[in-house]
Design an enzyme around this catalytic site. Sequence first.
Site, PDB file in Angstrom:
ATOM      1  N   LYS A 161       0.827  -1.204   0.000  1.00 21.33           N
ATOM      2  CA  LYS A 161       0.000   0.000   0.000  1.00 21.33           C
ATOM      3  C   LYS A 161       0.865   1.260   0.000  1.00 21.33           C
ATOM      4  O   LYS A 161       0.457   2.295  -0.501  1.00 21.33           O
ATOM      5  CB  LYS A 161      -0.941   0.000   1.196  1.00 21.33           C
ATOM      6  CG  LYS A 161      -1.977  -1.101   1.097  1.00 21.33           C
ATOM      7  CD  LYS A 161      -3.041  -0.964   2.154  1.00 21.33           C
ATOM      8  CE  LYS A 161      -4.013  -2.123   2.022  1.00 21.33           C
ATOM      9  NZ  LYS A 161      -5.302  -1.856   2.591  1.00 21.33           N
ATOM     10  N   GLU A 189      -2.649   6.937   8.019  1.00 17.97           N
ATOM     11  CA  GLU A 189      -3.489   7.807   7.186  1.00 17.97           C
ATOM     12  C   GLU A 189      -4.404   8.611   8.090  1.00 17.97           C
ATOM     13  O   GLU A 189      -4.733   8.174   9.191  1.00 17.97           O
ATOM     14  CB  GLU A 189      -4.418   6.953   6.288  1.00 17.97           C
ATOM     15  CG  GLU A 189      -3.818   6.501   4.999  1.00 17.97           C
ATOM     16  CD  GLU A 189      -4.778   5.603   4.210  1.00 17.97           C
ATOM     17  OE1 GLU A 189      -6.002   5.642   4.435  1.00 17.97           O
ATOM     18  OE2 GLU A 189      -4.272   4.846   3.366  1.00 17.97           O
ATOM     19  N   HIS A 213     -14.795  -3.311   8.468  1.00 17.48           N
ATOM     20  CA  HIS A 213     -14.121  -2.865   7.243  1.00 17.48           C
ATOM     21  C   HIS A 213     -14.255  -3.857   6.097  1.00 17.48           C
ATOM     22  O   HIS A 213     -13.467  -3.850   5.164  1.00 17.48           O
ATOM     23  CB  HIS A 213     -12.635  -2.561   7.487  1.00 17.48           C
ATOM     24  CG  HIS A 213     -12.409  -1.556   8.565  1.00 17.48           C
ATOM     25  ND1 HIS A 213     -12.941  -0.291   8.529  1.00 17.48           N
ATOM     26  CD2 HIS A 213     -11.729  -1.633   9.722  1.00 17.48           C
ATOM     27  CE1 HIS A 213     -12.593   0.366   9.603  1.00 17.48           C
ATOM     28  NE2 HIS A 213     -11.864  -0.425  10.367  1.00 17.48           N
ATOM     29  N   ARG A 267      -7.270  -7.680  -9.588  1.00 19.40           N
ATOM     30  CA  ARG A 267      -7.944  -8.972  -9.806  1.00 19.40           C
ATOM     31  C   ARG A 267      -9.428  -8.716  -9.985  1.00 19.40           C
ATOM     32  O   ARG A 267      -9.882  -7.579  -9.886  1.00 19.40           O
ATOM     33  CB  ARG A 267      -7.746  -9.862  -8.582  1.00 19.40           C
ATOM     34  CG  ARG A 267      -8.210  -9.121  -7.328  1.00 19.40           C
ATOM     35  CD  ARG A 267      -8.265  -9.975  -6.103  1.00 19.40           C
ATOM     36  NE  ARG A 267      -8.363  -9.193  -4.892  1.00 19.40           N
ATOM     37  CZ  ARG A 267      -9.474  -8.694  -4.383  1.00 19.40           C
ATOM     38  NH1 ARG A 267     -10.620  -8.878  -5.004  1.00 19.40           N
ATOM     39  NH2 ARG A 267      -9.479  -7.989  -3.270  1.00 19.40           N
TER      40      ARG A 267
HETATM   41  P1  ADP Z   1      -8.149  -3.565   3.052  1.00 17.72           P
HETATM   42  O1  ADP Z   1      -7.213  -3.614   1.878  1.00 17.72           O
HETATM   43  O2  ADP Z   1      -7.566  -4.216   4.276  1.00 17.72           O
HETATM   44  O3  ADP Z   1      -9.530  -4.000   2.735  1.00 17.72           O
HETATM   45  P2  ADP Z   1      -8.637  -0.728   2.679  1.00 17.72           P
HETATM   46  O4  ADP Z   1      -7.508   0.220   2.704  1.00 17.72           O
HETATM   47  O5  ADP Z   1      -9.187  -1.101   1.335  1.00 17.72           O
HETATM   48  O6  ADP Z   1      -8.221  -2.036   3.485  1.00 17.72           O
HETATM   49  O7  ADP Z   1      -9.831  -0.182   3.585  1.00 17.72           O
HETATM   50  C1  ADP Z   1     -10.975  -0.964   3.886  1.00 17.72           C
HETATM   51  C2  ADP Z   1     -12.040  -0.108   4.529  1.00 17.72           C
HETATM   52  O8  ADP Z   1     -11.549   0.509   5.720  1.00 17.72           O
HETATM   53  C3  ADP Z   1     -12.558   1.056   3.690  1.00 17.72           C
HETATM   54  O9  ADP Z   1     -13.573   0.667   2.790  1.00 17.72           O
HETATM   55  C4  ADP Z   1     -13.077   1.991   4.802  1.00 17.72           C
HETATM   56  O10 ADP Z   1     -14.309   1.569   5.306  1.00 17.72           O
HETATM   57  C5  ADP Z   1     -12.065   1.831   5.889  1.00 17.72           C
HETATM   58  N1  ADP Z   1     -10.972   2.825   5.749  1.00 17.72           N
HETATM   59  C6  ADP Z   1      -9.755   2.600   5.213  1.00 17.72           C
HETATM   60  N2  ADP Z   1      -8.998   3.704   5.229  1.00 17.72           N
HETATM   61  C7  ADP Z   1      -9.739   4.678   5.786  1.00 17.72           C
HETATM   62  C8  ADP Z   1      -9.517   6.066   6.099  1.00 17.72           C
HETATM   63  N3  ADP Z   1      -8.355   6.655   5.827  1.00 17.72           N
HETATM   64  N4  ADP Z   1     -10.531   6.755   6.676  1.00 17.72           N
HETATM   65  C9  ADP Z   1     -11.712   6.156   6.960  1.00 17.72           C
HETATM   66  N5  ADP Z   1     -11.978   4.860   6.716  1.00 17.72           N
HETATM   67  C10 ADP Z   1     -11.012   4.125   6.133  1.00 17.72           C
END
Ligand code: ADP
Length: 494
Positions: A116, A200, A235, A291
Site C-alpha cells: 500500500k 493515514e 471494514h 484482480r
Molecule cells: P483492506 O485492503 O484491508 O480491505 P482498505 O484500505 O481497502 O483495506 O480499507 C478498507 C475499509 O476501511 C474502507 O472501505 C473503509 O471503510 C475503511 N478505511 C480505510 N482507510 C480509511 C480512512 N483513511 N478513513 C476512513 N476509513 C477508512
Amino acid sequence: MFKKILIANRGEIAIRVMRACRELGISTVAVYSEADKNALFAKYADEAVFIGPSPSSQSYLKIENIINAARETGAEAVHPGYGFLSENTHFASACEENGIVFIGPPSHAIDAMGSKITARQTMLAAGVPIVPGIEEGITDPEDAAKVAENIGYPIILKPAAGGGGIGMKIVQSSDELQPALASSQSVARNAFGDDTIYIEKYLTEPRHIEFQILADKKGKTVYVSDRECSIQRRHQKLIEESPSPVMTEELREKMGSIAVKAAKAIGYVSAGTVEFMYSRGDFYFLEMNTRLQVEHPITEMVTGVDLAKEQIRIAAGYPLGYDQSDMRIRGWAIECRINAEDPLNDFSPSPGKIKRYRSPGGPGIRVDSGVYTGYVIPPYYDSLISKLVALGKDRNEAIARMERALYEYIIVGVKTNIVFHKAVLRNTRFRSGDINTHFIKEENIIESVKSIAAEDYKKGASLASALGADSRQIAAISAAVGSYLSQQKAGEKS
Ligand code: ADP
C-alpha cells in the site's frame, strides 16, 4: 483463444469463471483440496485435480502443485479468481516462466499495487489524489507519535502488506497510539509476515466508492462502472450497489478518468478495481485491487459487460471491442453477500451442513453460489454461501426485488445473515441513499435484526398452525419462511 484453462480457486468464484469458459467453448480444470472433494466447483469442471490433503487454505496457496496440475492437464492458462494467489507476484511469475498464461495483470503491475505504501507513492507521482497521510513505513513509536500529531487525530494505522481490513486500527487520540501500534504490528506480523505500518488520516463519514476498469494489451483502458461499497462490518463489504447513489455524470467522468490514469501509471492490463474514499465531494485513492472483485456481478448487470470473459479475452490478446464513449449504465444493481455467519453473535462464522437449500429466482435476480442441499460448508475458508444480486430499472425497483428475493431464500442448517440484509434494506436512511461506512453502527442495525427475526418466526409459525401442523412441522414451516430464529430451531430439531 485458449482451449483449456485451470481455475486456481474454489467456491462460487471458481464456478463463475468456469461458466465464462463454458460460454467461450473452453474446457476447464479445477484444483481441489481434501475439504472440497464434494464441492460443486470440483464437479462442475471438465477435469479436477486433487492438490492437497491439507484441509486448510494452504492447498490453494501451493504454487508448485498448481503449476504441476496445469502442466499435467495441458491447461494453457490459469485464472486465479480472487483471494488466494490472485495478487501473488511469485505465482504470476511462475506461470510466466512455465509458459502458462496468468489471467490477470503482468507481475510488475501486481507488485506496484502490492504494498500500500508503494502504491501511494506511485499514485502521488502520477497526480492521483490519495488519502492524507505518509508514504513511508513506520516501526518506531516516537516517529509514529510525531507523524500522527502532524496529520491530526483521528488517524488510522494500516499494515502496508494488508488486505481484508486485517490489522487496521483507528486511533482517536495520542494516548491510544502506542497500544494500537503494537497490536497492529503484531497482527500484521502474523497475517502477512511483515509488520510495516503506515498512517493515514481517518476520514469521519466516508463512502467507499470504487471503479471497475478494463485494460487490454494494446494500451486501451476504460472504466466500466462505479460501485458503492459503504455497507461494511469490520471494514469488510456486505452490500454493494452500482451505480453509487451520489454519482452524477460529471463525477463519474472525473473519478473514472482518474481510475484510468491510476491503471495506466502502472502499465495495467486485465480487469482491475480502483478504490476511493469519498467524503463531501472530495475523493481519495485508497488502493487498487489487481484482480476480479467479489462484487463484480453488479457491474456486469448494469453494463452488460461480462468481466470474466473479458479477462480471458484480454489474456488471449484480443483488444477491447469498444471505447469509453460506448460504455452505458442501465438500471441499478445491488448485491447482498449471503454468508454462513451469525449477525446476532458479532457475525461469527457458522459452518456446517446445509440441510435444505432453495435459492430465489424470477425477474432481475442472479445468484452466484457453489452450494447445494446436503453440502457441508467447511470451516477452513471464508463464509460466503452465495452472492445474491438484484437488477431493477432504478434503485427502488432493485431494492424491492432484493427484498422479495431475500424473502424467497431458504437456507436451513447453518446460520445466515439473510435477516441482516432484510434489516438494512428496510431502513429508511438506506432507502434514501444516505449511507457511509459507519452505517451499520449509526443505525443500530443489529437491533432491527432482532425484531425482524422475531417477526419472521411468528409469520412462519402462524402459517404453520393455520395449516394444522404439529410443533415439529411448525419449526420446519417457519424455516421455509426464511427467518433466522426458525432456521436455528429447524436445525436443532431435524
Ligand atoms: P483492506 O485492503 O484491508 O480491505 P482498505 O484500505 O481497502 O483495506 O480499507 C478498507 C475499509 O476501511 C474502507 O472501505 C473503509 O471503510 C475503511 N478505511 C480505510 N482507510 C480509511 C480512512 N483513511 N478513513 C476512513 N476509513 C477508512
